[in-house]
Design a protein around this motif. Sequence first.
Motif, PDB file in Angstrom:
ATOM      1  N   GLY A 185       0.786  -1.236   0.000  1.00 47.01           N
ATOM      2  CA  GLY A 185       0.000   0.000   0.000  1.00 47.01           C
ATOM      3  C   GLY A 185       0.810   1.273   0.000  1.00 47.01           C
ATOM      4  O   GLY A 185       0.277   2.343   0.290  1.00 47.01           O
ATOM      5  N   GLY A 186       2.089   1.210  -0.270  1.00 49.11           N
ATOM      6  CA  GLY A 186       2.887   2.435  -0.343  1.00 49.11           C
ATOM      7  C   GLY A 186       3.916   2.526   0.768  1.00 49.11           C
ATOM      8  O   GLY A 186       3.845   1.822   1.777  1.00 49.11           O
ATOM      9  N   ARG A 187       4.890   3.448   0.579  1.00 45.19           N
ATOM     10  CA  ARG A 187       6.032   3.533   1.480  1.00 45.19           C
ATOM     11  C   ARG A 187       5.632   3.824   2.921  1.00 45.19           C
ATOM     12  O   ARG A 187       6.266   3.351   3.873  1.00 45.19           O
ATOM     13  CB  ARG A 187       6.998   4.612   0.991  1.00 45.19           C
ATOM     14  N   GLU A 188       4.548   4.599   3.140  1.00 44.75           N
ATOM     15  CA  GLU A 188       4.162   4.933   4.507  1.00 44.75           C
ATOM     16  C   GLU A 188       3.710   3.717   5.301  1.00 44.75           C
ATOM     17  O   GLU A 188       3.603   3.773   6.522  1.00 44.75           O
ATOM     18  CB  GLU A 188       3.050   5.995   4.509  1.00 44.75           C
ATOM     19  N   ASN A 189       3.459   2.591   4.616  1.00 42.53           N
ATOM     20  CA  ASN A 189       3.056   1.355   5.293  1.00 42.53           C
ATOM     21  C   ASN A 189       4.223   0.403   5.533  1.00 42.53           C
ATOM     22  O   ASN A 189       4.026  -0.731   5.958  1.00 42.53           O
ATOM     23  CB  ASN A 189       1.975   0.643   4.487  1.00 42.53           C
ATOM     24  N   GLY A 190       5.428   0.852   5.240  1.00 42.72           N
ATOM     25  CA  GLY A 190       6.599   0.011   5.444  1.00 42.72           C
ATOM     26  C   GLY A 190       7.033  -0.657   4.167  1.00 42.72           C
ATOM     27  O   GLY A 190       6.490  -0.423   3.083  1.00 42.72           O
ATOM     28  N   TYR A 191       8.047  -1.514   4.292  1.00 44.02           N
ATOM     29  CA  TYR A 191       8.575  -2.233   3.137  1.00 44.02           C
ATOM     30  C   TYR A 191       7.904  -3.605   3.031  1.00 44.02           C
ATOM     31  O   TYR A 191       7.833  -4.333   4.021  1.00 44.02           O
ATOM     32  CB  TYR A 191      10.092  -2.404   3.254  1.00 44.02           C
ATOM     33  N   PRO A 192       7.417  -3.947   1.848  1.00 45.42           N
ATOM     34  CA  PRO A 192       6.787  -5.265   1.694  1.00 45.42           C
ATOM     35  C   PRO A 192       7.774  -6.398   1.977  1.00 45.42           C
ATOM     36  O   PRO A 192       8.933  -6.338   1.564  1.00 45.42           O
ATOM     37  CB  PRO A 192       6.345  -5.278   0.230  1.00 45.42           C
ATOM     38  N   ARG A 193       7.309  -7.382   2.730  1.00 42.86           N
ATOM     39  CA  ARG A 193       8.101  -8.584   2.967  1.00 42.86           C
ATOM     40  C   ARG A 193       7.174  -9.712   3.379  1.00 42.86           C
ATOM     41  O   ARG A 193       6.044  -9.485   3.813  1.00 42.86           O
ATOM     42  CB  ARG A 193       9.172  -8.357   4.037  1.00 42.86           C
ATOM     43  N   GLU A 194       7.664 -10.931   3.252  1.00 41.56           N
ATOM     44  CA  GLU A 194       6.895 -12.085   3.716  1.00 41.56           C
ATOM     45  C   GLU A 194       6.939 -12.139   5.241  1.00 41.56           C
ATOM     46  O   GLU A 194       7.959 -11.859   5.861  1.00 41.56           O
ATOM     47  CB  GLU A 194       7.461 -13.382   3.137  1.00 41.56           C
TER      48      GLU A 194
END
Length: 567
Positions: A185-194
């Motif tokens: 959902g975008g940078r303000e939600n953190g970095y995507p990871r499993e």
Amino acid sequence: MRVVPSDLEIAQAHKMIPIRDIAASIGLDEDDIDYYGRYKAKIKLEVLEKFKDRPNGKYIDVTAITPTPLGEGKTVTTIGLTQALGKIGKKVICTLRQPSMGPVFGIKGGAAGGGYSQVVPMEDLNIHFTGDIHAVGQAHNLLAAMIDASILHKNPLNIDPLTIMWPRVVDVNDRALRNIVIGLGGRENGYPREAGFDITVASEVMAILALTTSLKDMRRRLGRIVIGYSYDGKPVTAEDLKAAGAMTVIMKEAIKPNLIQTLEGQPCILHAGPFANIAHGQCSILADMMALKLADYVVTESGFGADLGMEKFMNIKCRYSGLKPDCVVITCTIRALKMHGGVGNVVAGKPLPEEILRENVPAVERGCENLAHMIKIARYFGVPVLVSINRFVSDTDAEVEAVRQKALAAGAEGAYPITVWADGGAGAVDLARAVVEACEKPSNFQFLYPDHLTIKEKIEILATKVYNAAGVRYEPLAERKIAQFEAQGWGKLPICMAKTHLSISHDPKLLNVPRDYIFPIRDIRASVGAGFLYPLAGAMRTMPGLPSQPAAFKVDIDENGRTVGLF
């Protein structure tokens, strides 16, 4: 045949004693407890200082043979034995784990005992209770949130996201959360990871709660939690993330053990609820330390069979508590012994097969190999061993006598049928008298291995002596991590084997006493805060799933606002 009402009906019909009176019966006054309503309370840690000069009571651990998927009634036995000791005039307390709501609404059920051997208030302790599990979950998830916040805010600890091994937790069986992707959902939600979720009782925070000995010790242990590694291979801890202090504050009330009662008015201290596969499966050290100062006899319970819970009770819990058991009681059922003897396939949620309900002494005798092995494991630790036969109406006298003879031949002090589910404490008076006698016998308590052995040496002692394997095979990942853990100075920690509870081995299909097989270690992980290493033998689920017909289907509120369908 007398019809016994449901567990819930028995509990709801029972008139409880005010918890103030239960506390007074063991020497506690109102300054020693915090009330949670009329029938449950928390015991303040200052009680340990208040009664420090009292001698400890006798310490009894209840364990079992390798169970069927239905279990063998360890909690029923623990509570029934406590009630029976009360019947013969002994000052006694039982100490138990708190049940997770996952199994309560899944298929296994709660952990309050059953029939006329229960602890109450049953509804409360199975659902929410005093909030301890919620506190564990909040402390755990705060750390998880702080990990991702640290990475987002310029990653000052240089955390490698691919090494993070700290999931989120929730106290519900929810398989859909086992493996997820976060940070969308975008940078303000953190970095995507499993990422993923475990059930709350599988959290290392819960294991720490069960193994801590003081508030300061808990603060230190929470700080030592390793959540992953930096890009240059250094472990990153909760202390590094500045999370441990806040986690301790969240846990400040949860660390106080909970006081409730049996149906026959004996005190029960119910506290902590760690998994018995991934963690050590015991109630808290604090609960036992308090109980041993407040009673002449303390009956506690270890999760699953002697190869899992009891071994961890001895090698991990007693190592950190400094306490020594006086007696072990191994619970068995005729139906489980028949299953180990090659008769019937017991499946949770389905009726028992007809052949397992018919008399079959040869099958019982073959299945007693499993009982004999469990007796041998208990005797490694140098304490007297008794056997309790949790008797059902279909069990015959000939089958019970066969178990008694096999138990004596294997080195047990005695074997006693009990009927505590139907009869309460009166159904285990003979066992209670035998426990009193066994606790007076000389013992030579010892651990199975010393701290200084290497990780592999400890694993191999467990594999050959406890799991009856011919040897151990290590997968490449396990080899690398064992070398890494030894280099980091974690090799002195005890081993908490993660394996199936349905077999002495790693394979749930191998019943009775498997022989001439190689025990496989596919991975090994570190719970540095709790204070153990856990090798993985086979696939271990840390987030159960709901069955097609979960127990939740039956739970409801009636027109009078009373709970129905809860066991």
